[in-house]
Scaffold this active site. Structure first.
Site, PDB file in Angstrom:
ATOM      1  N   HIS A  64      -4.660 -10.659  -2.073  1.00 51.17           N
ATOM      2  CA  HIS A  64      -5.878 -10.722  -2.876  1.00 51.17           C
ATOM      3  C   HIS A  64      -5.790 -11.955  -3.767  1.00 51.17           C
ATOM      4  CE1 HIS A  64      -7.179  -6.470  -2.167  1.00 51.17           C
ATOM      5  NE2 HIS A  64      -5.873  -6.324  -1.941  1.00 51.17           N
TER       6      HIS A  64
ATOM      7  N   GLY B  99      -0.203   0.596  -3.955  1.00 50.61           N
ATOM      8  CA  GLY B  99      -1.661   0.570  -3.854  1.00 50.61           C
ATOM      9  C   GLY B  99      -2.194  -0.014  -2.558  1.00 50.61           C
TER      10      GLY B  99
ATOM     11  N   HIS C 276      -2.052  -8.444   3.456  1.00 49.40           N
ATOM     12  CA  HIS C 276      -3.145  -9.277   2.976  1.00 49.40           C
ATOM     13  C   HIS C 276      -2.895  -9.600   1.519  1.00 49.40           C
ATOM     14  CE1 HIS C 276      -4.324  -5.094   2.331  1.00 49.40           C
ATOM     15  NE2 HIS C 276      -5.093  -5.494   1.335  1.00 49.40           N
TER      16      HIS C 276
ATOM     17  N   THR D   9      -3.878  -0.066   0.816  1.00 49.73           N
ATOM     18  CA  THR D   9      -4.781   0.864   1.503  1.00 49.73           C
ATOM     19  C   THR D   9      -5.003   0.498   2.970  1.00 49.73           C
ATOM     20  OG1 THR D   9      -6.712  -0.357   0.720  1.00 49.73           O
ATOM     21  CG2 THR D   9      -5.985   1.514  -0.625  1.00 49.73           C
TER      22      THR D   9
ATOM     23  N   CYS E 102      -5.807  -2.137  13.819  1.00 48.84           N
ATOM     24  CA  CYS E 102      -6.267  -1.936  12.444  1.00 48.84           C
ATOM     25  C   CYS E 102      -7.532  -2.747  12.174  1.00 48.84           C
ATOM     26  CB  CYS E 102      -5.163  -2.292  11.458  1.00 48.84           C
ATOM     27  SG  CYS E 102      -4.944  -4.053  11.147  1.00 48.84           S
TER      28      CYS E 102
ATOM     29  N   ASN F 262      -0.349  -5.926  -2.516  1.00 51.37           N
ATOM     30  CA  ASN F 262      -0.006  -4.508  -2.618  1.00 51.37           C
ATOM     31  C   ASN F 262       0.864  -4.145  -1.423  1.00 51.37           C
ATOM     32  OD1 ASN F 262      -1.710  -4.243  -4.891  1.00 51.37           O
ATOM     33  ND2 ASN F 262      -3.470  -3.980  -3.553  1.00 51.37           N
TER      34      ASN F 262
ATOM     35  N   ASP G 274     -13.624  -9.969  -0.375  1.00 50.66           N
ATOM     36  CA  ASP G 274     -13.323  -8.546  -0.448  1.00 50.66           C
ATOM     37  C   ASP G 274     -14.642  -7.778  -0.503  1.00 50.66           C
ATOM     38  OD1 ASP G 274     -12.642  -5.877  -1.755  1.00 50.66           O
ATOM     39  OD2 ASP G 274     -10.645  -6.749  -1.566  1.00 50.66           O
TER      40      ASP G 274
ATOM     41  N   HIS H 188      -0.350  -9.437  13.027  1.00 47.98           N
ATOM     42  CA  HIS H 188      -0.271  -8.143  12.346  1.00 47.98           C
ATOM     43  C   HIS H 188       1.130  -7.935  11.791  1.00 47.98           C
ATOM     44  CE1 HIS H 188      -1.202  -3.981  11.333  1.00 47.98           C
ATOM     45  NE2 HIS H 188       0.089  -3.799  11.597  1.00 47.98           N
TER      46      HIS H 188
END
Length: 109
Positions: free
Chosen positions: A97, A88, A95, A90, A2, A82, A28, A44
């Site tokens: 935020h 949400g 991770h 993606t 990824c 998320n 970000d 991961h």
């Protein structure tokens, strides 16, 4: 592999603002606040449902240090994780935020 694994491995250049044995912190690329950082585990994990209590404790203990480094501890900040499509998420690599630098409104979405 990824996109976040590629960033962790150094295959994709990124502005690493903080790094230790467990995480990296990068800005970000689509910031939603004046300060919008991503705390990315080096291991991961698809999402928060896969994290061990030990790694979760380590990452959350680093948030205080990171907040002080970016001078956001006094006025406050928001952390967001998320999880899954409805949450949400993606990128299927856990991770966190960290958003700050302005008053953040609620509800979030």
């Amino acid at each position: 592999m990824c996109v976040f694994c590629k960033i962790v491995a150094g295959e994709i250049p990124s502005n690493v603002l903080y790094e230790d044995e467990n995480i990296i912190v990068i800005p970000d690329i689509n910031p939603e606040a004046p300060v919008h950082l991503l705390l990315i585990p080096k291991l991961h994990l698809d999402n928060i449902m896969e994290i061990s209590p030990e790694l979760a404790g380590n990452i959350f203990s680093k948030i205080r240090e990171i907040a002080k480094k970016f001078n956001i501890e006094e006025n406050g900040f928001r952390i967001v994780i998320n999880t899954g499509k409805d949450g949400g998420q993606t990128v299927e690599h856990l991770h966190i935020h960290l958003l700050a630098g302005r008053e953040l409104l609620w509800p979030a979405g």
